[in-house]
Design a protein around this motif. Sequence first.
Motif, PDB file in Angstrom:
ATOM      1  N   CYS A 123     -21.246 -26.250 -23.126  1.00 30.65           N
ATOM      2  CA  CYS A 123     -20.987 -25.886 -24.518  1.00 30.65           C
ATOM      3  C   CYS A 123     -22.294 -25.786 -25.298  1.00 30.65           C
ATOM      4  N   LYS A 124     -22.316 -24.841 -26.210  1.00 27.61           N
ATOM      5  CA  LYS A 124     -23.480 -24.643 -27.067  1.00 27.61           C
ATOM      6  C   LYS A 124     -23.021 -24.796 -28.516  1.00 27.61           C
ATOM      7  N   GLN A 125     -23.672 -25.706 -29.264  1.00 24.57           N
ATOM      8  CA  GLN A 125     -23.272 -25.900 -30.658  1.00 24.57           C
ATOM      9  C   GLN A 125     -23.807 -24.750 -31.497  1.00 24.57           C
ATOM     10  N   LEU A 126     -22.893 -24.138 -32.265  1.00 18.91           N
ATOM     11  CA  LEU A 126     -23.282 -23.027 -33.118  1.00 18.91           C
ATOM     12  C   LEU A 126     -23.609 -23.481 -34.534  1.00 18.91           C
ATOM     13  N   GLU A 127     -22.775 -24.393 -35.059  1.00 17.34           N
ATOM     14  CA  GLU A 127     -22.979 -24.799 -36.437  1.00 17.34           C
ATOM     15  C   GLU A 127     -22.207 -26.073 -36.757  1.00 17.34           C
ATOM     16  N   ARG A 128     -22.667 -26.767 -37.798  1.00 12.48           N
ATOM     17  CA  ARG A 128     -21.973 -27.938 -38.348  1.00 12.48           C
ATOM     18  C   ARG A 128     -21.718 -27.619 -39.813  1.00 12.48           C
ATOM     19  N   ILE A 129     -20.449 -27.686 -40.229  1.00  9.89           N
ATOM     20  CA  ILE A 129     -20.078 -27.320 -41.593  1.00  9.89           C
ATOM     21  C   ILE A 129     -19.282 -28.460 -42.217  1.00  9.89           C
ATOM     22  N   THR A 130     -19.691 -28.877 -43.397  1.00  8.88           N
ATOM     23  CA  THR A 130     -18.916 -29.834 -44.181  1.00  8.88           C
ATOM     24  C   THR A 130     -18.111 -29.015 -45.174  1.00  8.88           C
ATOM     25  N   TYR A 131     -16.782 -29.130 -45.112  1.00  8.26           N
ATOM     26  CA  TYR A 131     -15.931 -28.285 -45.957  1.00  8.26           C
ATOM     27  C   TYR A 131     -16.147 -28.580 -47.432  1.00  8.26           C
ATOM     28  N   ASP A 132     -16.162 -29.852 -47.822  1.00  3.29           N
ATOM     29  CA  ASP A 132     -16.392 -30.235 -49.219  1.00  3.29           C
ATOM     30  C   ASP A 132     -17.338 -31.431 -49.213  1.00  3.29           C
ATOM     31  N   SER A 133     -18.572 -31.192 -49.582  1.00  6.19           N
ATOM     32  CA  SER A 133     -19.585 -32.251 -49.505  1.00  6.19           C
ATOM     33  C   SER A 133     -19.394 -33.341 -50.557  1.00  6.19           C
ATOM     34  N   SER A 134     -18.538 -33.109 -51.562  1.00  7.43           N
ATOM     35  CA  SER A 134     -18.312 -34.130 -52.582  1.00  7.43           C
ATOM     36  C   SER A 134     -17.287 -35.177 -52.139  1.00  7.43           C
ATOM     37  N   VAL A 135     -16.625 -34.947 -51.015  1.00  7.33           N
ATOM     38  CA  VAL A 135     -15.605 -35.866 -50.505  1.00  7.33           C
ATOM     39  C   VAL A 135     -16.137 -36.560 -49.257  1.00  7.33           C
ATOM     40  N   VAL A 136     -15.875 -37.857 -49.164  1.00  4.92           N
ATOM     41  CA  VAL A 136     -16.272 -38.610 -47.969  1.00  4.92           C
ATOM     42  C   VAL A 136     -15.434 -38.101 -46.792  1.00  4.92           C
ATOM     43  N   PRO A 137     -16.074 -37.703 -45.693  1.00  5.84           N
ATOM     44  CA  PRO A 137     -15.315 -37.160 -44.553  1.00  5.84           C
ATOM     45  C   PRO A 137     -14.365 -38.196 -43.953  1.00  5.84           C
ATOM     46  N   THR A 138     -13.151 -37.744 -43.647  1.00  7.93           N
ATOM     47  CA  THR A 138     -12.163 -38.618 -43.022  1.00  7.93           C
ATOM     48  C   THR A 138     -11.879 -38.225 -41.580  1.00  7.93           C
ATOM     49  N   PHE A 139     -12.229 -36.988 -41.201  1.00  7.34           N
ATOM     50  CA  PHE A 139     -12.021 -36.572 -39.812  1.00  7.34           C
ATOM     51  C   PHE A 139     -12.979 -35.452 -39.446  1.00  7.34           C
ATOM     52  N   GLU A 140     -13.171 -35.298 -38.144  1.00  5.14           N
ATOM     53  CA  GLU A 140     -14.007 -34.235 -37.599  1.00  5.14           C
ATOM     54  C   GLU A 140     -13.139 -33.303 -36.764  1.00  5.14           C
ATOM     55  N   LEU A 141     -13.414 -32.032 -36.871  1.00  5.35           N
ATOM     56  CA  LEU A 141     -12.753 -31.041 -36.031  1.00  5.35           C
ATOM     57  C   LEU A 141     -13.832 -30.291 -35.265  1.00  5.35           C
ATOM     58  N   THR A 142     -13.712 -30.302 -33.958  1.00  5.17           N
ATOM     59  CA  THR A 142     -14.611 -29.521 -33.124  1.00  5.17           C
ATOM     60  C   THR A 142     -13.830 -28.309 -32.648  1.00  5.17           C
ATOM     61  N   LEU A 143     -14.295 -27.131 -33.046  1.00  2.00           N
ATOM     62  CA  LEU A 143     -13.657 -25.880 -32.650  1.00  2.00           C
ATOM     63  C   LEU A 143     -14.492 -25.267 -31.536  1.00  2.00           C
ATOM     64  N   VAL A 144     -13.859 -24.990 -30.430  1.00  2.00           N
ATOM     65  CA  VAL A 144     -14.583 -24.451 -29.277  1.00  2.00           C
ATOM     66  C   VAL A 144     -14.069 -23.051 -28.985  1.00  2.00           C
ATOM     67  N   PHE A 145     -14.923 -22.057 -29.277  1.00  2.00           N
ATOM     68  CA  PHE A 145     -14.625 -20.687 -28.876  1.00  2.00           C
ATOM     69  C   PHE A 145     -14.879 -20.596 -27.378  1.00  2.00           C
ATOM     70  N   LYS A 146     -14.092 -19.763 -26.711  1.00  2.00           N
ATOM     71  CA  LYS A 146     -14.285 -19.584 -25.269  1.00  2.00           C
ATOM     72  C   LYS A 146     -14.756 -18.165 -24.998  1.00  2.00           C
ATOM     73  N   GLN A 147     -15.687 -18.055 -24.068  1.00  2.00           N
ATOM     74  CA  GLN A 147     -16.177 -16.749 -23.662  1.00  2.00           C
ATOM     75  C   GLN A 147     -15.162 -16.111 -22.734  1.00  2.00           C
ATOM     76  N   ASP A 148     -14.951 -14.810 -22.895  1.00  2.00           N
ATOM     77  CA  ASP A 148     -14.001 -14.105 -22.042  1.00  2.00           C
ATOM     78  C   ASP A 148     -14.669 -13.835 -20.705  1.00  2.00           C
ATOM     79  N   GLY A 149     -14.215 -14.542 -19.665  1.00  5.06           N
ATOM     80  CA  GLY A 149     -14.821 -14.418 -18.342  1.00  5.06           C
ATOM     81  C   GLY A 149     -14.275 -13.269 -17.532  1.00  5.06           C
ATOM     82  N   THR A 150     -13.237 -12.589 -18.012  1.00  5.65           N
ATOM     83  CA  THR A 150     -12.641 -11.504 -17.235  1.00  5.65           C
ATOM     84  C   THR A 150     -13.361 -10.187 -17.425  1.00  5.65           C
ATOM     85  N   ALA A 151     -14.213 -10.102 -18.437  1.00  2.00           N
ATOM     86  CA  ALA A 151     -14.870  -8.826 -18.729  1.00  2.00           C
ATOM     87  C   ALA A 151     -16.106  -8.645 -17.845  1.00  2.00           C
TER      88      ALA A 151
END
Length: 189
Positions: free
Chosen positions: A115-143
């Motif tokens: 996996c290669k990290q693309l970016e880290r984004i805080t949705y609302d920096s004025s709020v203390v974070p309560t959870f993390e979501l890691t979204l993993v895009f997948k490369q299309d290996g059939t092409a």
Amino acid sequence: MVATNKMKSKSTEGQAERRYAQVCMEKELDFWARCLAEPPMAPDVTEDRTCQQLAKMFENCLSRAKKTTLHCSSVLVPEKLTRKMAHEVLRLASCEPCGLRGCIFYIHLELEKGCKQLERITYDSSVVPTFELTLVFKQDGTAWPSLRDFFMGSCFAPTFRHVLKLSPGFRLVKKKLYSTSAGTVIEEC
């Protein structure tokens, strides 16, 4: 005579109350009949707007990563992938104390090597974070790379960069930050 007069007034009062109750019940039944006959209301406009903003945020992330991290000429994204991801993110954020505002996004791309990290984004920096979501895009290996891309990349244009095609599948990993017993939730979509 007074007794019969009272009896008449009691019976007329009872009849009036029954008529009033019957009218109220008929109005109530009419109301519910109209509610059931009307088509269902459209989804919440704010939820749809938030979904669009999230999808745009994911697209912008891919656009920035294309130039900096991925070093490719273009990224091909399946038609409704970012919209589908946004719906899933909203669903996972709905049961959180601060909702989507308490989220930190880690956006990754799954490659053959890892996996290669693309970016880290805080949705609302004025709020203390309560959870993390890691979204993993997948490369299309059939092409398979086209012959034009192969020749353009090797012989004729050494500066040509490849085209990256994403798979319609993705992975979401949710980690709660406020609870030690909650653990991690992994969803393959």
